[in-house]
Design a protein around this motif. Structure first.
Motif, PDB file in Angstrom:
ATOM      1  N   LEU A   9     -26.615  -1.803 -12.127  1.00  0.00           N
ATOM      2  CA  LEU A   9     -27.839  -1.015 -12.068  1.00  0.00           C
ATOM      3  C   LEU A   9     -27.477   0.458 -12.094  1.00  0.00           C
ATOM      4  N   ASP A  10     -28.022   1.198 -13.050  1.00  0.00           N
ATOM      5  CA  ASP A  10     -27.869   2.649 -13.102  1.00  0.00           C
ATOM      6  C   ASP A  10     -29.149   3.279 -12.589  1.00  0.00           C
ATOM      7  N   MET A  11     -29.015   4.171 -11.619  1.00  0.00           N
ATOM      8  CA  MET A  11     -30.172   4.866 -11.064  1.00  0.00           C
ATOM      9  C   MET A  11     -30.016   6.361 -11.308  1.00  0.00           C
ATOM     10  N   ALA A  12     -31.109   7.025 -11.654  1.00  0.00           N
ATOM     11  CA  ALA A  12     -31.099   8.477 -11.807  1.00  0.00           C
ATOM     12  C   ALA A  12     -31.171   9.103 -10.421  1.00  0.00           C
ATOM     13  N   ILE A  13     -30.293  10.064 -10.166  1.00  0.00           N
ATOM     14  CA  ILE A  13     -30.407  10.863  -8.949  1.00  0.00           C
ATOM     15  C   ILE A  13     -31.417  11.941  -9.296  1.00  0.00           C
ATOM     16  N   THR A  14     -32.550  11.944  -8.602  1.00  0.00           N
ATOM     17  CA  THR A  14     -33.682  12.796  -8.986  1.00  0.00           C
ATOM     18  C   THR A  14     -33.877  14.015  -8.098  1.00  0.00           C
ATOM     19  N   GLY A  15     -33.078  14.168  -7.054  1.00  0.00           N
ATOM     20  CA  GLY A  15     -33.215  15.327  -6.180  1.00  0.00           C
ATOM     21  C   GLY A  15     -32.812  14.989  -4.768  1.00  0.00           C
ATOM     22  N   GLY A  16     -33.186  15.875  -3.851  1.00  0.00           N
ATOM     23  CA  GLY A  16     -32.847  15.652  -2.460  1.00  0.00           C
ATOM     24  C   GLY A  16     -33.311  16.798  -1.596  1.00  0.00           C
ATOM     25  N   THR A  17     -32.751  16.866  -0.399  1.00  0.00           N
ATOM     26  CA  THR A  17     -33.070  17.937   0.550  1.00  0.00           C
ATOM     27  C   THR A  17     -31.777  18.543   1.062  1.00  0.00           C
ATOM     28  N   GLY A  18     -31.881  19.645   1.777  1.00  0.00           N
ATOM     29  CA  GLY A  18     -30.698  20.277   2.357  1.00  0.00           C
ATOM     30  C   GLY A  18     -29.710  20.667   1.281  1.00  0.00           C
ATOM     31  N   ALA A  19     -28.444  20.356   1.491  1.00  0.00           N
ATOM     32  CA  ALA A  19     -27.389  20.694   0.534  1.00  0.00           C
ATOM     33  C   ALA A  19     -27.594  20.010  -0.819  1.00  0.00           C
ATOM     34  N   TYR A  20     -28.457  18.997  -0.894  1.00  0.00           N
ATOM     35  CA  TYR A  20     -28.679  18.228  -2.121  1.00  0.00           C
ATOM     36  C   TYR A  20     -30.039  18.504  -2.766  1.00  0.00           C
ATOM     37  N   ARG A  21     -30.666  19.608  -2.402  1.00  0.00           N
ATOM     38  CA  ARG A  21     -32.026  19.886  -2.884  1.00  0.00           C
ATOM     39  C   ARG A  21     -32.127  19.983  -4.399  1.00  0.00           C
ATOM     40  N   SER A  22     -31.058  20.321  -5.099  1.00  0.00           N
ATOM     41  CA  SER A  22     -31.118  20.403  -6.561  1.00  0.00           C
ATOM     42  C   SER A  22     -30.236  19.334  -7.214  1.00  0.00           C
ATOM     43  N   ALA A  23     -29.887  18.301  -6.478  1.00  0.00           N
ATOM     44  CA  ALA A  23     -28.991  17.260  -6.995  1.00  0.00           C
ATOM     45  C   ALA A  23     -29.629  16.477  -8.129  1.00  0.00           C
ATOM     46  N   ARG A  24     -28.772  16.077  -9.076  1.00  0.00           N
ATOM     47  CA  ARG A  24     -29.160  15.152 -10.130  1.00  0.00           C
ATOM     48  C   ARG A  24     -27.886  14.413 -10.523  1.00  0.00           C
ATOM     49  N   GLY A  25     -28.013  13.390 -11.313  1.00  0.00           N
ATOM     50  CA  GLY A  25     -26.844  12.629 -11.723  1.00  0.00           C
ATOM     51  C   GLY A  25     -27.151  11.164 -11.848  1.00  0.00           C
ATOM     52  N   ILE A  26     -26.105  10.337 -11.708  1.00  0.00           N
ATOM     53  CA  ILE A  26     -26.225   8.894 -11.895  1.00  0.00           C
ATOM     54  C   ILE A  26     -25.536   8.166 -10.745  1.00  0.00           C
ATOM     55  N   ALA A  27     -26.172   7.105 -10.278  1.00  0.00           N
ATOM     56  CA  ALA A  27     -25.579   6.198  -9.302  1.00  0.00           C
ATOM     57  C   ALA A  27     -25.510   4.828  -9.970  1.00  0.00           C
ATOM     58  N   ARG A  28     -24.316   4.258 -10.091  1.00  0.00           N
ATOM     59  CA  ARG A  28     -24.157   2.928 -10.700  1.00  0.00           C
ATOM     60  C   ARG A  28     -23.752   1.941  -9.618  1.00  0.00           C
ATOM     61  N   PHE A  29     -24.500   0.836  -9.540  1.00  0.00           N
ATOM     62  CA  PHE A  29     -24.249  -0.227  -8.570  1.00  0.00           C
ATOM     63  C   PHE A  29     -23.718  -1.468  -9.261  1.00  0.00           C
ATOM     64  N   TRP A  30     -22.787  -2.151  -8.578  1.00  0.00           N
ATOM     65  CA  TRP A  30     -22.243  -3.424  -9.042  1.00  0.00           C
ATOM     66  C   TRP A  30     -22.330  -4.441  -7.911  1.00  0.00           C
ATOM     67  N   ASP A  31     -22.254  -5.718  -8.276  1.00  0.00           N
ATOM     68  CA  ASP A  31     -22.267  -6.818  -7.304  1.00  0.00           C
ATOM     69  C   ASP A  31     -23.462  -6.698  -6.363  1.00  0.00           C
ATOM     70  N   ILE A  32     -24.605  -6.433  -6.939  1.00  0.00           N
ATOM     71  CA  ILE A  32     -25.836  -6.202  -6.188  1.00  0.00           C
ATOM     72  C   ILE A  32     -26.194  -7.422  -5.339  1.00  0.00           C
ATOM     73  N   ALA A  33     -26.583  -7.141  -4.095  1.00  0.00           N
ATOM     74  CA  ALA A  33     -27.007  -8.168  -3.131  1.00  0.00           C
ATOM     75  C   ALA A  33     -25.904  -9.157  -2.794  1.00  0.00           C
ATOM     76  N   THR A  34     -24.653  -8.710  -2.844  1.00  0.00           N
ATOM     77  CA  THR A  34     -23.532  -9.548  -2.427  1.00  0.00           C
ATOM     78  C   THR A  34     -22.737  -8.778  -1.362  1.00  0.00           C
ATOM     79  N   PRO A  35     -21.836  -9.449  -0.660  1.00  0.00           N
ATOM     80  CA  PRO A  35     -20.994  -8.743   0.325  1.00  0.00           C
ATOM     81  C   PRO A  35     -20.045  -7.727  -0.331  1.00  0.00           C
ATOM     82  N   ASN A  36     -19.886  -7.793  -1.652  1.00  0.00           N
ATOM     83  CA  ASN A  36     -18.988  -6.882  -2.379  1.00  0.00           C
ATOM     84  C   ASN A  36     -19.723  -5.757  -3.092  1.00  0.00           C
ATOM     85  N   GLU A  37     -20.990  -5.533  -2.768  1.00  0.00           N
ATOM     86  CA  GLU A  37     -21.755  -4.503  -3.461  1.00  0.00           C
ATOM     87  C   GLU A  37     -21.084  -3.143  -3.294  1.00  0.00           C
ATOM     88  N   ARG A  38     -21.061  -2.391  -4.395  1.00  0.00           N
ATOM     89  CA  ARG A  38     -20.461  -1.059  -4.371  1.00  0.00           C
ATOM     90  C   ARG A  38     -21.220  -0.144  -5.304  1.00  0.00           C
TER      91      ARG A  38
END
Length: 153
Positions: free
Chosen positions: A117-146
């Motif tokens: 699963l690729d998720m868009a980083i759409t923003g944040g607060t504090g030190a991350y208020r202008s953050a953007r980027g990509i978060a990629r997940f593997w092994d979703i819903a398993t004990p090995n999720e990363r």
């Protein structure tokens, strides 16, 4: 667990904040990369339409992001079914993660059963208020999720 995978993703994002705090603040415009493990601690599925999979059904979750076995953030979110075509079920997922220096928001569409699963980083607060980027997940819903976070500030 219908969509517990996304829940772990939300928690994982919080880890990058702790990592950047120990490594110094990255310069504006640079990419910060973090690789974390995800651990879900709460999950529920809401069957909101007719019994069984249908538009509007939701998965709600929370958990922790781990770096070298230590919790570095927490978060949670929800995924709501927005499209169905045969056995293909697509959900829109929204996640908020919280860390010491602020929070991070992520968003994506996910077709159930997809290996990553690729998720868009759409923003944040504090030190991350202008953050953007990509978060990629593997092994979703398993004990090995990363997750691998590529954060641009």
């Amino acid at each position: 667990m219908r969509f517990a995978a996304a829940s772990l993703a939300a928690i994982t994002a919080g880890v990058w904040a702790v990592d950047s705090a120990t490594a110094g603040t990255p310069e504006k415009g640079r990419v910060e990369v973090l690789e974390l493990k995800v651990r879900n601690d709460q999950y529920t599925a809401a069957d909101l339409g007719p019994a069984g999979p249908s538009l509007g059904d939701m998965d709600v979750y929370s958990g922790a992001a781990l770096k070298e076995g230590n919790s570095v953030g927490r978060g949670g979110g929800s995924c709501q079914v927005i499209h169905m075509k045969g056995d293909d079920i697509t959900s829109q997922c929204l996640i908020t993660m919280e860390a010491e220096q602020g929070s991070l928001t992520m968003q994506s569409l996910w077709t159930r059963g997809t290996a990553s699963l690729d998720m868009a980083i759409t923003g944040g607060t504090g030190a991350y208020r202008s953050a953007r980027g990509i978060a990629r997940f593997w092994d979703i819903a398993t004990p090995n999720e990363r997750v691998r976070l590529e954060i641009l500030r």
